[in-house]
Design a protein around this motif. Sequence first.
Motif, PDB file in Angstrom:
ATOM      1  N   ALA A   1       0.888  -1.286  -0.025  1.00  0.00           N
ATOM      2  CA  ALA A   1       0.029   0.132   0.043  1.00  0.00           C
ATOM      3  C   ALA A   1       0.873   1.198   0.029  1.00  0.00           C
ATOM      4  O   ALA A   1       0.606   2.259  -0.688  1.00  0.00           O
ATOM      5  N   SER A   2       1.903   1.300   0.530  1.00  0.00           N
ATOM      6  CA  SER A   2       2.927   2.435   0.813  1.00  0.00           C
ATOM      7  C   SER A   2       3.604   2.573  -0.487  1.00  0.00           C
ATOM      8  O   SER A   2       3.614   3.828  -0.895  1.00  0.00           O
ATOM      9  N   HIS A   3       4.097   1.489  -1.396  1.00  0.00           N
ATOM     10  CA  HIS A   3       4.474   1.714  -2.545  1.00  0.00           C
ATOM     11  C   HIS A   3       3.624   2.289  -3.448  1.00  0.00           C
ATOM     12  O   HIS A   3       3.823   3.058  -4.412  1.00  0.00           O
ATOM     13  N   VAL A   4       2.272   1.846  -3.237  1.00  0.00           N
ATOM     14  CA  VAL A   4       1.280   2.411  -4.623  1.00  0.00           C
ATOM     15  C   VAL A   4       1.070   3.655  -3.969  1.00  0.00           C
ATOM     16  O   VAL A   4       0.988   4.825  -5.033  1.00  0.00           O
ATOM     17  N   ALA A   5       0.888   4.248  -2.987  1.00  0.00           N
ATOM     18  CA  ALA A   5       0.528   5.440  -2.554  1.00  0.00           C
ATOM     19  C   ALA A   5       1.573   6.448  -2.828  1.00  0.00           C
ATOM     20  O   ALA A   5       1.541   7.377  -3.370  1.00  0.00           O
ATOM     21  N   TYR A   6       3.053   5.952  -2.816  1.00  0.00           N
ATOM     22  CA  TYR A   6       4.255   6.723  -3.214  1.00  0.00           C
ATOM     23  C   TYR A   6       4.189   6.902  -4.722  1.00  0.00           C
ATOM     24  O   TYR A   6       4.542   7.967  -5.342  1.00  0.00           O
ATOM     25  N   GLY A   7       3.711   5.895  -5.542  1.00  0.00           N
ATOM     26  CA  GLY A   7       3.855   5.927  -7.053  1.00  0.00           C
ATOM     27  C   GLY A   7       2.746   7.021  -7.470  1.00  0.00           C
ATOM     28  O   GLY A   7       2.909   7.624  -8.349  1.00  0.00           O
ATOM     29  N   LEU A   8       1.529   6.867  -6.542  1.00  0.00           N
ATOM     30  CA  LEU A   8       0.380   7.784  -7.053  1.00  0.00           C
ATOM     31  C   LEU A   8       0.917   9.572  -6.613  1.00  0.00           C
ATOM     32  O   LEU A   8       0.738  10.065  -7.639  1.00  0.00           O
ATOM     33  N   SER A   9       1.416   9.301  -6.026  1.00  0.00           N
ATOM     34  CA  SER A   9       1.737  10.869  -5.198  1.00  0.00           C
ATOM     35  C   SER A   9       3.164  11.374  -6.010  1.00  0.00           C
ATOM     36  O   SER A   9       3.302  12.475  -6.277  1.00  0.00           O
ATOM     37  N   ASN A  10       3.968  10.621  -6.642  1.00  0.00           N
ATOM     38  CA  ASN A  10       5.033  11.014  -7.210  1.00  0.00           C
ATOM     39  C   ASN A  10       5.057  10.614  -8.859  1.00  0.00           C
ATOM     40  O   ASN A  10       6.003  10.411  -9.531  1.00  0.00           O
TER      41      ASN A  10
END
Length: 427
Positions: free
Chosen positions: A78-87
Amino acid sequence: MIEFNIFYKLAAALGIGFIIGMQRENSYSRNNSRHPAGLCSFSIVSLCGALSCYLGELMESIVPFVTGLVVVGLLLVASHVAYGLSNRGNGGPAGVTTSAALIMIYFLGALCWFNRLLEACILMIILLWLLAVKRQLHEFAKKLSSEDIMATVKFAVISLLILPFLPNHAFGPPGLEVLNPHTIWLFVVFISGIGFVGYVLIKVVGPGKGIWLTGLLGGLASSTALTLNLVGRSRDNEQYAADFTLGIVLSWSVMYVRLYLICVFLVPSLALPLLAPLLVPVVPGLGYALYLKIRESKNHLQKTTDFNNPFKLLPAIKFGLVFTVVMFLANAARVYLGSGALIACSFLGGAAEMDAVAFSLIDMCRKATLENHSLILALLFASLANTITKGGIVYFLGAKAMRRPIIPAVVLICGVTVAMIGVYSVV
């Protein structure tokens, strides 16, 4: 009733997570980057690893441990997905180093619960080192060529795939069963391995420092194997002849120290009797090595030629065969000349490998069949033959530029050894 052992194991898990978490936080601050897993996250995950095992013991089930591992994995996804969406559009994807370290911390917490604290601490130190030198490891990997990768594969094949399947028992005529395929091939692997480790050092710290560091490490293992390897390398890299000579002389000096430590470890009472005969020859060797280092220190900055890859199997096999022949002849002398020819047998055996002679002599000393005086003389004659043999290898098989500088080393070390033989022959 409070069980303090439980809190001790939980505290150990918390400490391991805290240490790794501090390293990660420091890395983020230095690189101006961020990751959802920091000091607190690592500490909590390590604690969860231990707690899941505690609950598993109470419930007599593996479900808590597996559930905790799945939850940690889902949180990381979930953290990697959130990071990818925000960046999105602002750079590449986030690395997985921290996530992989977090998973490992969960397992280390579990190890703490099962009282495997030593294993957990060792793995923590390894993980901490890998995280600390991550950038250097990436830079080192970028320097490797396809030839380097193939050399690694070849070395893995001869050491991991061939060696274990060779018969580990001796063949030969009655009384001369010294032809052990496993031992012979191990020597081949040893020669290649020293070259491989030396090449890595050269890649990391540069040719000048890398070669003499290889000499120090090789001398602790086998100065004969180190000499054979560097001599083979010198013919393809003659511009580093002085550095090769320095590494070889250092290995010869360290050989005496290694020999002394082996003897004292096996028979502590020999610490004082062997102090002078085995450590005095170290002095001229180190002195001459220091002279070579000072003389060549300025030249290291001027050398820019690439260093060739170390892996050449055929020369190592040839040296292994030579080693086998010499060992066979030495044992034949021992069998046919008898135990009375101790000095001659030691001299012939030392021409091939010092450790084999040292172990056999020490075994005789432990069984009270050999006096200290005879032991000292036998070791001195063996070391004399060993130095002469290695000097001949360098002179006749090495690069031409190594011939003149190696002669003083042979003369100095052999001269002191002969002097020690004279002193103990008179005594």
